[in-house]
Motif scaffolding. Structure first.
Motif, mmCIF file in Angstrom:
data_model
loop_
_atom_site.group_PDB
_atom_site.id
_atom_site.type_symbol
_atom_site.label_atom_id
_atom_site.label_comp_id
_atom_site.label_asym_id
_atom_site.label_seq_id
_atom_site.Cartn_x
_atom_site.Cartn_y
_atom_site.Cartn_z
ATOM 1 N N TYR A 40 27.836 47.402 42.172
ATOM 2 C CA TYR A 40 26.840 46.323 42.148
ATOM 3 C C TYR A 40 26.010 46.378 40.877
ATOM 4 O O TYR A 40 25.761 45.352 40.246
ATOM 5 C CB TYR A 40 25.939 46.386 43.375
ATOM 6 N N ALA A 41 25.586 47.560 40.489
ATOM 7 C CA ALA A 41 24.826 47.690 39.253
ATOM 8 C C ALA A 41 25.705 47.389 38.045
ATOM 9 O O ALA A 41 25.246 46.790 37.065
ATOM 10 C CB ALA A 41 24.243 49.092 39.140
ATOM 11 N N GLN A 42 26.967 47.766 38.112
ATOM 12 C CA GLN A 42 27.876 47.495 37.007
ATOM 13 C C GLN A 42 28.114 45.994 36.859
ATOM 14 O O GLN A 42 28.108 45.471 35.744
ATOM 15 C CB GLN A 42 29.208 48.215 37.240
ATOM 16 N N SER A 44 26.136 43.524 37.785
ATOM 17 C CA SER A 44 24.939 42.763 37.430
ATOM 18 C C SER A 44 24.312 43.181 36.107
ATOM 19 O O SER A 44 23.708 42.355 35.429
ATOM 20 C CB SER A 44 23.890 42.875 38.547
ATOM 21 N N HIS A 45 24.462 44.463 35.718
ATOM 22 C CA HIS A 45 23.758 44.949 34.529
ATOM 23 C C HIS A 45 24.651 45.637 33.498
ATOM 24 O O HIS A 45 24.142 46.077 32.475
ATOM 25 C CB HIS A 45 22.643 45.919 34.924
ATOM 26 N N ALA A 49 24.490 50.766 33.116
ATOM 27 C CA ALA A 49 23.637 50.758 34.310
ATOM 28 C C ALA A 49 24.403 51.251 35.538
ATOM 29 O O ALA A 49 23.855 51.968 36.379
ATOM 30 C CB ALA A 49 23.083 49.366 34.566
ATOM 31 N N GLY A 50 25.676 50.882 35.639
ATOM 32 C CA GLY A 50 26.489 51.378 36.744
ATOM 33 C C GLY A 50 26.662 52.884 36.686
ATOM 34 O O GLY A 50 26.609 53.562 37.710
ATOM 35 N N ASP A 53 23.282 54.467 37.562
ATOM 36 C CA ASP A 53 23.029 54.274 38.986
ATOM 37 C C ASP A 53 23.918 55.181 39.827
ATOM 38 O O ASP A 53 23.479 55.729 40.847
ATOM 39 C CB ASP A 53 23.242 52.813 39.363
#
Length: 109
Positions: A40-42, A44-45, A49-50, A53
C-alpha cells in the motif's frame, strides 16, 4: 479504580480499530497481493516509502514481544510470591539454591 469511563474508552478504541480495519479490507479487495502493508505504501508513495514502511512494520512486530514480556514481569512484581518479585528485580527466573551446611569433615589446609 479506573471507573466506568474505561468501558467508554474501550468502545471508542474498538470503533477506531474497526474503521482502520475496514479501510484495509477495501485495499485488500482492490489489490489482492501478498505483503499488504508494504504494497500500500509502495503503490501510493513509491518504492522507498514501501521499503521504509516494511522495515518499520517488521520492527514494530518484533519489538512488541519483549515489551509485552517486560510489562507482564512488571505487573507480576506486585504479586505476593517471591518468584514473581525476583523476576522483575533481577530480570531472570532462577531456582533458589539454599546454602549447603559447612562440611565438618573437610580440612582447610
Amino acid at each position: 479504580m479506573a471507573g466506568p469511563a474505561v468501558i467508554v474508552a474501550w468502545i471508542a478504541g474498538a470503533v477506531v480499530i474497526l474503521l482502520i480495519a475496514s479501510s484495509y479490507m477495501e485495499l485488500e479487495a482492490m489489490f489482492p497481493q501478498s505483503g499488504d502493508m508494504v504494497r500500500y505504501a509502495q503503490y501510493s508513495h513509491g518504492s522507498l516509502a514501501g521499503f521504509i514502511d516494511g522495515w518499520g512494520n517488521w520492527i514494530a512486530v518484533v519489538s512488541a514481544i519483549p515489551v509485552e514480556a517486560q510489562a507482564s514481569a512488571q505487573y507480576m512484581a506486585s504479586w505476593k510470591w517471591d518468584w514473581a518479585q525476583q523476576m522483575y528485580d533481577t530480570h531472570t527466573l532462577q531456582p533458589r539454591v539454599s546454602p549447603s551446611p559447612p562440611c565438618s569433615s573437610c580440612s582447610t589446609s
